[in-house]
Scaffold this active site. Structure first.
Site, PDB file in Angstrom:
ATOM      1  N   HIS A 133      33.183 -38.386  13.124  1.00  0.00           N
ATOM      2  CA  HIS A 133      32.434 -37.048  13.932  1.00  0.00           C
ATOM      3  C   HIS A 133      32.465 -37.677  15.494  1.00  0.00           C
ATOM      4  CE1 HIS A 133      29.171 -34.456  15.313  1.00  0.00           C
ATOM      5  NE2 HIS A 133      29.383 -33.575  14.290  1.00  0.00           N
ATOM      6  N   ASP A 210      27.987 -43.418   8.239  1.00  0.00           N
ATOM      7  CA  ASP A 210      27.372 -42.119   8.719  1.00  0.00           C
ATOM      8  C   ASP A 210      27.294 -41.439   7.320  1.00  0.00           C
ATOM      9  OD1 ASP A 210      27.159 -39.683   9.572  1.00  0.00           O
ATOM     10  OD2 ASP A 210      28.690 -39.702  10.820  1.00  0.00           O
ATOM     11  N   GLN A 213      27.215 -36.399   5.573  1.00  0.00           N
ATOM     12  CA  GLN A 213      27.931 -35.443   4.750  1.00  0.00           C
ATOM     13  C   GLN A 213      27.754 -35.948   3.423  1.00  0.00           C
ATOM     14  OE1 GLN A 213      28.669 -32.259   5.507  1.00  0.00           O
ATOM     15  NE2 GLN A 213      28.714 -32.680   7.499  1.00  0.00           N
ATOM     16  N   LYS A 236      21.098 -31.055   7.068  1.00  0.00           N
ATOM     17  CA  LYS A 236      22.326 -30.976   6.119  1.00  0.00           C
ATOM     18  C   LYS A 236      22.002 -31.103   4.663  1.00  0.00           C
ATOM     19  CE  LYS A 236      25.351 -32.657   9.918  1.00  0.00           C
ATOM     20  NZ  LYS A 236      26.056 -31.076  10.358  1.00  0.00           N
ATOM     21  N   CYS A 374      33.856 -31.043  15.649  1.00  0.00           N
ATOM     22  CA  CYS A 374      33.475 -32.149  16.461  1.00  0.00           C
ATOM     23  C   CYS A 374      34.292 -33.495  15.877  1.00  0.00           C
ATOM     24  CB  CYS A 374      31.913 -32.413  16.165  1.00  0.00           C
ATOM     25  SG  CYS A 374      30.812 -31.348  17.048  1.00  0.00           S
TER      26      CYS A 374
HETATM   27  N1  PLP Z   1      28.194 -37.209  11.379  1.00  0.00           N
HETATM   28  C1  PLP Z   1      28.826 -36.339  10.517  1.00  0.00           C
HETATM   29  C2  PLP Z   1      29.931 -36.672   9.360  1.00  0.00           C
HETATM   30  C3  PLP Z   1      28.595 -34.891  10.543  1.00  0.00           C
HETATM   31  O1  PLP Z   1      29.070 -34.065   9.963  1.00  0.00           O
HETATM   32  C4  PLP Z   1      27.527 -34.504  11.818  1.00  0.00           C
HETATM   33  C5  PLP Z   1      27.281 -33.065  11.953  1.00  0.00           C
HETATM   34  O2  PLP Z   1      28.104 -32.401  11.637  1.00  0.00           O
HETATM   35  C6  PLP Z   1      26.804 -35.554  12.445  1.00  0.00           C
HETATM   36  C7  PLP Z   1      27.188 -36.823  12.301  1.00  0.00           C
HETATM   37  C8  PLP Z   1      25.815 -35.295  13.521  1.00  0.00           C
HETATM   38  O3  PLP Z   1      24.698 -34.660  12.671  1.00  0.00           O
HETATM   39  P1  PLP Z   1      23.631 -34.134  13.639  1.00  0.00           P
HETATM   40  O4  PLP Z   1      24.176 -33.117  14.722  1.00  0.00           O
HETATM   41  O5  PLP Z   1      22.805 -33.368  12.627  1.00  0.00           O
HETATM   42  O6  PLP Z   1      23.051 -35.323  14.457  1.00  0.00           O
END
Ligand code: PLP
Length: 416
Positions: A133, A210, A213, A236, A374
């Site tokens: 992401h 990270d 998900q 999420k 993203c």
């Molecule tokens: N990392 C992953 C794999 C994501 O899917 C997302 C959001 O879609 C993020 C990071 C960023 O999360 P946030 O926008 O809640 O900070």
């Protein structure tokens, strides 16, 4: 993401209708239809238990934390620090000192880049992957511009798996950090994180995962995983927006310089110099998102009350059913077919544009996400501008998937 690590489900098997009734937003009508919500990877809906807990905090306990002798401040502090304890147990951390509340996964990675990354320089390397992401790319690029540290990128196979052989080749004595996604938001791929951590630790290299998900779909035990840093977003995993966690091993967090300055993160301030609070407070400047942290803890309670084995069973069933249904649609191509997948299906239908497909579905009350999610470098890898993404969770049903399949048939005919 080891299903056998799921905590035993001591509760009775939840009833899907009752579970769905606990989520007020699932009753919403969109263009005259009850919404079929398949945008859970972007954000999930919130159960009553979470909404009620936030309401109770604001109605009965609202005060600023840490600095008050009065009863309401103490109640708020207890609830906020209690939420930290709850997140520590939810994540299998050995201490709540390892839980830093952030605005979400994005802020957690920015914090890490600014603080842990402060000592990186020219000649050093950070390993990320082509399926990250943007939240796990751009903070490191900004750090690279400031310090000269170089990003090395693990390629992705056509199925949507990390190329582990390439990863091993990229690991070397210049690598200062491996920063990889646990579960891909665009493809659903569950990465082999145990192997990745073992390989990196073999060379003494710390690992950030990270987990944005991962935490909504399976139990994680960070102590057992032996990962150095981990991040997540509350929204999420059925909690409120604007709050998340950065987990770190205590010795690493202690060695890191503060990030933002202000109230609460200090021990003593004077114009001749300032000393800093202990972890985790050193990294939480200013009034935190108190209600958010408390709501996130309520979401952790809610998930565990459903039981991971039921959640995982339900999501596996939805993934298999939806894959079978969608595969019958002429010209539909699934992007991301790794054998180990979370309940996410990204796809394209013939030459139709994802945005057009998403708009047709919206008129039918079906919520999917369209675009690059993203993950523009990943889209570039596949040579596509984006996908339609249906991301499922335990409250989705087979009949909703039937509606999705019918809607897609209709979209395919209309847009052909
Ligand atoms: N990392 C992953 C794999 C994501 O899917 C997302 C959001 O879609 C993020 C990071 C960023 O999360 P946030 O926008 O809640 O900070």
């Amino acid at each position: 993401m080891n299903p056998t690590a799921a905590k035993p489900n001591t509760a009775q098997t939840p009833d899907l209708d009752l579970v769905r009734a606990a989520f007020p937003a699932l009753q919403t009508e969109v263009h005259g239809h009850q919404v079929a919500y398949f945008d859970n990877a972007a954000t999930s809906q919130k159960p009553r238990a979470v909404l009620d807990r936030i309401d109770r905090y604001y109605c009965e306990e609202n005060a600023n934390v840490h600095r008050g002798v009065h009863t309401m401040s103490q109640l708020a502090t207890e609830a906020y620090e209690g939420a930290r304890e709850r997140l520590a147990s939810f994540l299998g951390a050995s201490s709540s000192r390892q839980i830093i509340f952030t605005r979400g996964a994005t802020e957690a990675i920015n914090l890490l880049a600014a603080s842990f990354g402060a000592s990186f320089g020219a000649g050093d390397e950070i390993i990320v992957s082509a399926m990250e992401h943007h939240a796990n790319i751009v903070p490191w690029q900004l750090l690279s511009e400031r310090t000269g540290v170089k990003l090395r990128v693990v390629p992705v196979t056509d199925d949507g798996e990390l190329d582990i052989e390439e990863f091993r080749i990229l690991l070397n004595d210049r690598t200062r950090l491996v920063a990889l996604v646990h579960v891909s938001n665009s493809l659903g791929t569950i990465n082999p994180v145990r192997r990745i951590i073992a390989d990196a630790h073999g060379l003494g290299i710390p690992v950030l995962l990270d987990g944005a998900q991962a935490t909504p779909h399976a139990p994680v035990n960070l102590k057992e995983l032996d990962v150095d840093f981990y991040c997540l977003s509350s929204h999420k995993m059925f909690g409120p927006t604007g709050v998340g966690v950065l987990y770190g091993k205590a010795e690493l967090l202690e060695s890191m310089p503060p990030w933002q300055g202000g109230g609460d993160m200090i021990e003593e301030v004077s114009f001749s110099g300032t000393t800093f609070n202990e972890i985790p407070h050193k990294f939480e400047a200013g009034t935190p998102n108190i209600a958010g942290a408390i709501g996130m803890a309520a979401a952790a309670d809610y998930l565990e009350s459903l039981g991971w084995s039921w959640i995982q069973q339900q999501e596996l069933d939805l993934l298999e059913y939806a894959t079978a249904q969608l595969s019958q649609i002429d010209g539909l191509r699934i992007i991301g077919t790794a054998p180990k997948k979370a309940a996410v299906i990204s796809f394209l239908i013939g030459a139709t544009h994802p945005y057009d497909v998403g708009s047709v579905l919206d008129r039918l009350g079906i919520a999917v996400r369209t675009g690059h999610h993203c993950t523009q470098p990943l889209m570039k890898h596949y040579g596509i501008p984006g996908t339609v993404r249906a991301s499922f969770t335990f409250y989705n049903s087979r009949s909703e998937i039937d509606r999705l399949a019918e809607g897609l048939q209709r979209a395919a005919q209309m847009l052909a």
